[in-house]
Scaffold this motif. Sequence first.
Motif, PDB file in Angstrom:
ATOM      1  N   PHE A 102     -55.578  -8.343   0.456  1.00 28.69           N
ATOM      2  CA  PHE A 102     -55.015  -7.165   1.122  1.00 28.69           C
ATOM      3  C   PHE A 102     -53.518  -7.351   1.346  1.00 28.69           C
ATOM      4  CE2 PHE A 102     -54.450  -4.410   4.928  1.00 28.69           C
ATOM      5  CZ  PHE A 102     -54.807  -3.209   4.330  1.00 28.69           C
ATOM      6  N   LEU A 103     -53.103  -8.548   1.737  1.00 29.76           N
ATOM      7  CA  LEU A 103     -51.677  -8.816   1.939  1.00 29.76           C
ATOM      8  C   LEU A 103     -50.910  -8.772   0.626  1.00 29.76           C
ATOM      9  CD1 LEU A 103     -51.770 -11.697   4.588  1.00 29.76           C
ATOM     10  CD2 LEU A 103     -51.108  -9.311   4.944  1.00 29.76           C
ATOM     11  N   VAL A 104     -51.522  -9.290  -0.444  1.00 27.10           N
ATOM     12  CA  VAL A 104     -50.867  -9.260  -1.753  1.00 27.10           C
ATOM     13  C   VAL A 104     -50.609  -7.821  -2.199  1.00 27.10           C
ATOM     14  CG1 VAL A 104     -51.198  -9.771  -4.207  1.00 27.10           C
ATOM     15  CG2 VAL A 104     -51.742 -11.495  -2.494  1.00 27.10           C
ATOM     16  N   ILE A 105     -51.526  -6.923  -1.859  1.00 25.24           N
ATOM     17  CA  ILE A 105     -51.352  -5.516  -2.212  1.00 25.24           C
ATOM     18  C   ILE A 105     -50.291  -4.849  -1.333  1.00 25.24           C
ATOM     19  CG2 ILE A 105     -52.515  -3.272  -2.204  1.00 25.24           C
ATOM     20  CD1 ILE A 105     -55.023  -4.661  -3.119  1.00 25.24           C
ATOM     21  N   LEU A 106     -50.223  -5.233  -0.056  1.00 23.81           N
ATOM     22  CA  LEU A 106     -49.276  -4.587   0.861  1.00 23.81           C
ATOM     23  C   LEU A 106     -47.848  -5.094   0.704  1.00 23.81           C
ATOM     24  CD1 LEU A 106     -51.219  -4.349   4.253  1.00 23.81           C
ATOM     25  CD2 LEU A 106     -50.822  -2.556   2.566  1.00 23.81           C
ATOM     26  N   ILE A 107     -47.672  -6.362   0.348  1.00 19.69           N
ATOM     27  CA  ILE A 107     -46.331  -6.965   0.308  1.00 19.69           C
ATOM     28  C   ILE A 107     -45.377  -6.212  -0.616  1.00 19.69           C
ATOM     29  CG2 ILE A 107     -45.082  -8.995  -0.519  1.00 19.69           C
ATOM     30  CD1 ILE A 107     -47.181 -10.721   0.835  1.00 19.69           C
ATOM     31  N   PRO A 108     -45.789  -5.781  -1.819  1.00 22.22           N
ATOM     32  CA  PRO A 108     -44.830  -5.066  -2.676  1.00 22.22           C
ATOM     33  C   PRO A 108     -44.244  -3.818  -2.030  1.00 22.22           C
ATOM     34  CG  PRO A 108     -46.737  -5.740  -3.951  1.00 22.22           C
ATOM     35  CD  PRO A 108     -47.056  -6.037  -2.523  1.00 22.22           C
ATOM     36  N   ARG A 109     -44.968  -3.213  -1.094  1.00 24.99           N
ATOM     37  CA  ARG A 109     -44.437  -2.016  -0.411  1.00 24.99           C
ATOM     38  C   ARG A 109     -43.215  -2.365   0.427  1.00 24.99           C
ATOM     39  NH1 ARG A 109     -42.516   1.936   0.719  1.00 24.99           N
ATOM     40  NH2 ARG A 109     -43.372   3.960   1.305  1.00 24.99           N
ATOM     41  N   MET A 110     -43.067  -3.641   0.774  1.00 26.07           N
ATOM     42  CA  MET A 110     -41.947  -4.065   1.614  1.00 26.07           C
ATOM     43  C   MET A 110     -40.734  -4.504   0.799  1.00 26.07           C
ATOM     44  SD  MET A 110     -44.227  -6.334   4.279  1.00 26.07           S
ATOM     45  CE  MET A 110     -45.813  -5.728   4.855  1.00 26.07           C
ATOM     46  N   VAL A 113     -48.776  -4.826 -12.489  1.00 29.06           N
ATOM     47  CA  VAL A 113     -47.919  -4.463 -13.619  1.00 29.06           C
ATOM     48  C   VAL A 113     -46.623  -3.811 -13.162  1.00 29.06           C
ATOM     49  CG1 VAL A 113     -47.744  -2.980 -15.659  1.00 29.06           C
ATOM     50  CG2 VAL A 113     -49.854  -4.247 -15.204  1.00 29.06           C
ATOM     51  N   TRP A 114     -46.705  -2.876 -12.188  1.00 25.93           N
ATOM     52  CA  TRP A 114     -45.540  -2.070 -11.850  1.00 25.93           C
ATOM     53  C   TRP A 114     -44.825  -2.506 -10.579  1.00 25.93           C
ATOM     54  CZ3 TRP A 114     -43.405   0.893 -15.343  1.00 25.93           C
ATOM     55  CH2 TRP A 114     -44.194   1.374 -16.398  1.00 25.93           C
ATOM     56  N   ARG A 115     -45.365  -3.478  -9.856  1.00 25.46           N
ATOM     57  CA  ARG A 115     -44.712  -3.934  -8.629  1.00 25.46           C
ATOM     58  C   ARG A 115     -44.470  -5.433  -8.615  1.00 25.46           C
ATOM     59  NH1 ARG A 115     -41.760  -0.778  -6.457  1.00 25.46           N
ATOM     60  NH2 ARG A 115     -42.074  -1.479  -4.329  1.00 25.46           N
ATOM     61  N   LEU A 116     -45.524  -6.221  -8.824  1.00 28.86           N
ATOM     62  CA  LEU A 116     -45.367  -7.671  -8.735  1.00 28.86           C
ATOM     63  C   LEU A 116     -44.648  -8.243  -9.948  1.00 28.86           C
ATOM     64  CD1 LEU A 116     -48.805  -8.758  -7.214  1.00 28.86           C
ATOM     65  CD2 LEU A 116     -46.593  -8.597  -6.067  1.00 28.86           C
TER      66      LEU A 116
END
Length: 549
Positions: free
Chosen positions: A380-388, A28-31
Amino acid sequence: MGMSWATLGRSRLYFWLLTAPAVLYIVVWRLAPAFYTVWLSLTQYNIVYDALPRWNHYENFGRILRDGGLRGSLSLSVQFAVIATAAEVLIGLAVALFLDTDPPGRNLLLGIFLLPMIMAPVVVGTVWSTLFDRTVGPIPYLFQVLHGPDIQWLATPATAMFALLLADAWEWAPLVALLLFAALQVLPREQFEAARVDGAGPAGDGRVPGARQSVHHDGRRTRHLHAVHQHVRVQAGLPVLRAGVRVRGHHGGARRPRPGLRDVSAGLRAGAPAGRLPMTARRRWTHLVGIALVLAWTLPPFLYLVMLSIKPERILIERSQVFFWPTFERYRDFIASGLGLPIWNSLVTSTLGSAGTLLLGGLAALTFSFLEFKGKTLLFLVILIPRMFPPITTLIPIQLMLKTLGLIDTRLALIILFTGFEIPLAIWVLRTFLDEIPRELTESAALDGASLPAIIARIILPLSGPGMLAAFILSFIFNWNEFLFPLIVTSFNARTGSVAMMSFTAGYKKLQWGSLATLGVVMTIPVILFVLAFRGSLIRGFTAGALKG
């Protein structure tokens, strides 16, 4: 390795329920804002005059490519990124190699070296703009005293780029040093010690690829240490020594014992060549010089900011007056003024946001650590990617969402954003700590009939305390330093300390240097206290996964 499906039983459903809040929050708040930005880039939309966005395909991208000014800016960005990265890697590598020699007070020294990295970017900008300012900056004054050229450091593109590169290297070289230092700790110590016994220096002890060739036989007798020692000698092209056998050097030198590695006087009596200090004495001087260089690189910018904050107003621009009677009037004025509210807002929103991050990220980290399932790596990658994602890519959609919800200029808006921003970081850090918990403990408890909540409360939580502390501290620091989103979604009531610093920069010639320095020091104090008090957890959190295996 995760728990088996048979051992978990119905707990598999619990694991998925634990992961769902974090995944939903990130979606909701990143992707979703990121995808909305992509869609918005394909439309023509004026938020004031247009009721709805109008589809215009790739016209926006074509207009950007034809913009000569933008191409020039992109070229400068590439040059800056390449030069800054190279400089930070070189500085970080040098510091990491020095820290790997185990100087006195290494942990404290590393904590001090990390200070620029965990300072708010707006404070870093304030520090370096102060250093290069022609009115109060010491760098222009130093050139003036030395009768050097009158350089306007922030007025020309070339000098401004140099100043920016220096500030960026000061801020981010510590991160490179920390990661490289963590990697060096994984390498076997025996090879380094064996190479040192053979006379190799830091450049030839195997830590830098290809450096083993610099290890040479010095013509003196040596003892066999162990099998690893023999391997190092073979790689370096040295004669192989058998246990208990003394050999003569290549040049037929007289047989005599090697200089002592711990006793300097014994080393001198053993016949160390003139002009060459024994190893311990050389390392002692290397440590002293290295510590001095690290402190000289790290502390002066911040110490000058502190000095500026306590310097009397009447001599603020008198750069020659280094010694003066300090005044704390600005700090008293700060407490009496309304600037205490932004600091309080930063403290409340950063703390509650970090707590929300720890809760949601910790629950999701349990699933990724203890459960094996198809698509685990992809999720796990889907969760980490928004941090980048660059923050600016999601700025407009998030601002529109908060405006629709009526949360503009509220602390709740910042708490929601701070929680979502750092969930990937918390999962990454906590998963590493959870992976270290022996699976026999949890599997035995599950076989004995313990429920998943009981396993978490009685086994996992007590053992993962250091990881939770590391994740909370890292999340708090990043939230405390956040500038862009508080600038856009707050105005007065929820304004944070980073945004409040902008009130002192109404115009370049109107900069209130004393007050600006005071607020910069106040903004940095909580971060410094965190680093010095919990530097062990902070360092381990930044290097999560680097020391594993």
